[in-house]
Design a protein around this motif. Structure first.
Motif, mmCIF file in Angstrom:
data_model
loop_
_atom_site.group_PDB
_atom_site.id
_atom_site.type_symbol
_atom_site.label_atom_id
_atom_site.label_comp_id
_atom_site.label_asym_id
_atom_site.label_seq_id
_atom_site.Cartn_x
_atom_site.Cartn_y
_atom_site.Cartn_z
ATOM 1 N N TRP A 1 0.876 -1.186 0.000
ATOM 2 C CA TRP A 1 0.000 0.000 0.000
ATOM 3 C C TRP A 1 0.900 1.219 0.000
ATOM 4 C CZ3 TRP A 1 -4.005 1.015 4.504
ATOM 5 C CH2 TRP A 1 -4.886 2.040 4.118
ATOM 6 N N HIS A 2 0.636 2.136 -0.898
ATOM 7 C CA HIS A 2 1.519 3.285 -1.063
ATOM 8 C C HIS A 2 0.698 4.557 -1.262
ATOM 9 C CE1 HIS A 2 4.239 5.802 -3.815
ATOM 10 N NE2 HIS A 2 4.713 5.895 -2.595
ATOM 11 N N GLY A 3 0.893 5.533 -0.379
ATOM 12 C CA GLY A 3 0.201 6.809 -0.501
ATOM 13 C C GLY A 3 -1.122 6.838 0.244
ATOM 14 N N GLY A 4 -1.532 8.039 0.629
ATOM 15 C CA GLY A 4 -2.729 8.217 1.423
ATOM 16 C C GLY A 4 -2.362 8.460 2.877
ATOM 17 N N PRO A 5 -3.189 9.236 3.605
ATOM 18 C CA PRO A 5 -2.860 9.637 4.974
ATOM 19 C C PRO A 5 -2.665 8.476 5.941
ATOM 20 C CG PRO A 5 -4.594 11.026 4.090
ATOM 21 C CD PRO A 5 -4.403 9.907 3.108
ATOM 22 N N ALA A 6 -1.783 8.696 6.907
ATOM 23 C CA ALA A 6 -1.358 7.634 7.812
ATOM 24 C C ALA A 6 -2.441 7.151 8.750
ATOM 25 C CB ALA A 6 -0.154 8.116 8.631
ATOM 26 N N ASP A 7 -3.490 7.955 9.007
ATOM 27 C CA ASP A 7 -4.517 7.474 9.931
ATOM 28 C C ASP A 7 -5.215 6.237 9.375
ATOM 29 O OD1 ASP A 7 -6.287 8.867 8.072
ATOM 30 O OD2 ASP A 7 -5.874 10.651 9.257
ATOM 31 N N ALA A 8 -5.324 6.140 8.038
ATOM 32 C CA ALA A 8 -5.897 4.929 7.449
ATOM 33 C C ALA A 8 -4.964 3.737 7.668
ATOM 34 C CB ALA A 8 -6.146 5.126 5.956
ATOM 35 N N TYR A 9 -3.664 3.964 7.603
ATOM 36 C CA TYR A 9 -2.691 2.903 7.869
ATOM 37 C C TYR A 9 -2.764 2.480 9.334
ATOM 38 C CZ TYR A 9 -0.491 3.772 3.327
ATOM 39 O OH TYR A 9 -0.246 3.887 1.975
ATOM 40 N N ALA A 10 -2.945 3.462 10.224
ATOM 41 C CA ALA A 10 -3.068 3.138 11.641
ATOM 42 C C ALA A 10 -4.304 2.277 11.882
ATOM 43 C CB ALA A 10 -3.144 4.427 12.462
ATOM 44 N N ALA A 11 -5.406 2.593 11.188
ATOM 45 C CA ALA A 11 -6.620 1.782 11.315
ATOM 46 C C ALA A 11 -6.379 0.370 10.791
ATOM 47 C CB ALA A 11 -7.774 2.446 10.558
ATOM 48 N N ALA A 12 -5.679 0.256 9.662
ATOM 49 C CA ALA A 12 -5.375 -1.060 9.095
ATOM 50 C C ALA A 12 -4.468 -1.863 10.026
ATOM 51 C CB ALA A 12 -4.721 -0.901 7.726
ATOM 52 N N ALA A 13 -3.499 -1.190 10.649
ATOM 53 C CA ALA A 13 -2.590 -1.881 11.561
ATOM 54 C C ALA A 13 -3.342 -2.434 12.768
ATOM 55 C CB ALA A 13 -1.483 -0.931 12.013
ATOM 56 N N ARG A 14 -4.320 -1.676 13.269
ATOM 57 C CA ARG A 14 -5.111 -2.133 14.410
ATOM 58 C C ARG A 14 -5.875 -3.411 14.085
ATOM 59 N NH1 ARG A 14 -6.805 1.033 18.623
ATOM 60 N NH2 ARG A 14 -8.923 0.212 18.434
ATOM 61 N N GLU A 15 -6.210 -3.579 12.810
ATOM 62 C CA GLU A 15 -6.962 -4.765 12.390
ATOM 63 C C GLU A 15 -6.057 -5.883 11.876
ATOM 64 O OE1 GLU A 15 -10.446 -3.972 9.969
ATOM 65 O OE2 GLU A 15 -10.408 -1.864 10.572
#
Length: 336
Positions: A77-91
């Motif tokens: 996954w490349h690009g887009g704000p980190a809060d979405a990555y943080a949500a993905a990491a939590r899951e």
């Protein structure tokens, strides 16, 4: 025309490589499409690894990764704000990877556990169409409160926070400024009468301003600058005096990838100096994550912008509930 050129350029990438099953990668890309094309093609040229991508806004990307996690379609996954990555990491949807190249990244631009790494930065701004604003008796906007002016009824461009990382950055900015989720949602509830329609993509708000469909778009400054460089002379970038939210665009290996070595190699390359210098060549004037690469002169000057305190972990944890409430209480997500 840009999309046609992008598709044509990308079509050349696999043909140039002709590699084994392990020497390929599929990217879900949340940044500007031209930059996604350049990143995929240059990565293939420099590494010999076939590269393909799908361009999706961060909300759509998160939803796609979530729905396909039992049979992953993408490797990185490349690009887009980190809060979405943080949500993905939590899951548990990201595979932690600490790239050796992350040592050159700006301090704080990454997840402490290595789930994702910052690859660029962008600042939320007003993309003003000065001609349209002048006709309404207004100048370029200088505050979030000015965005609520009744004279802007139906004249504000913004995306929906359930589909767009840019719009969620705007929502979380109001949460931080107001001190609570209720305050953030209340601000966007008051803004609602001024919104022309909710877009799926954050950059679309800048495009609406460029075409004169709205008087002002809420977008990352680099999206507005790109359009200025394309010849839209009515546009002017400004930043809210109360404080502006910002994004750290991420890059991460996806859990369950069928090509883990190639995915990790892409992360290394995305953080390298060669990659970090590519943005302006594709009209992408974001701030580079690498401290060894100087920002382009057209990128946001952080010394001239008041930034809010932005907690990506908290923003990621709150994302699902906040976007659900926005959809239920203010406006449903736009159709695909």
């Amino acid at each position: 025309m840009l999309r046609l050129l992008a598709a044509a350029a990308l079509a050349l990438v696999p043909a140039a490589c002709g590699n084994t099953a392990q020497d390929k990668i599929t990217i879900i890309c949340g940044a500007d499409e031209q930059w996604c094309v350049m990143m995929a093609s240059r990565f293939a040229e420099q590494t010999g690894i076939d590269a393909d991508f799908a361009r999706l806004s961060s909300g759509d990307a998160l939803d796609r990764i979530r729905r396909t996690r039992s049979a992953p379609e993408y490797d990185v996954w490349h690009g887009g704000p980190a809060d979405a990555y943080a949500a993905a990491a939590r899951e548990g949807m990201l595979e932690p990877y600490r790239s050796p190249m992350a040592a050159h990244a700006r301090q704080g631009w990454g997840d402490p556990s290595g789930a994702w790494t910052g690859v660029y930065g962008g600042v939320l701004a007003f993309c003003n169409n000065v001609r349209k604003l002048t006709a309404k008796g207004l100048g370029p906007l200088l505050s979030w409160q000015e965005l609520l002016d009744p004279r802007l009824a139906g004249s504000v461009g913004i995306a929906h926070p359930a589909t767009s990382g840019t719009a969620y950055t705007a929502l979380w900015t109001q949460v931080e400024l107001g001190g609570s989720a209720e305050a953030g949602l209340d601000y966007l509830r008051r803004l609602h009468p001024n919104v022309l329609r909710y877009n799926r993509s954050g950059a679309a708000a800048a495009e609406q301003a460029a075409r004169g469909q709205v008087a002002v778009g809420v977008a990352f400054s680099h999206d507005c600058v790109d359009l200025q460089e394309q010849g839209f002379r009515d546009l002017q970038v400004s930043f809210p005096a109360e404080g502006s939210g910002y994004e750290v665009g991420g890059v991460a290996v996806l859990a369950g990838t069928r090509h883990p070595e190639a995915a990790r190699r892409f992360v290394d390359w995305a953080l390298s100096g060669d990659s970090q210098r590519l943005g302006p060549l594709a009209g992408f004037y974001a701030l580079p994550a690498s401290t060894e690469v100087a920002p382009d002169s057209k990128a946001a000057d952080l010394a001239q912008v008041r930034l809010i305190g932005y907690d990506f972990t908290r923003a990621g944890a709150a994302k699902s509930e906040l976007t659900r409430r926005f959809g239920a209480e203010i406006a449903p997500p736009p159709e695909r």
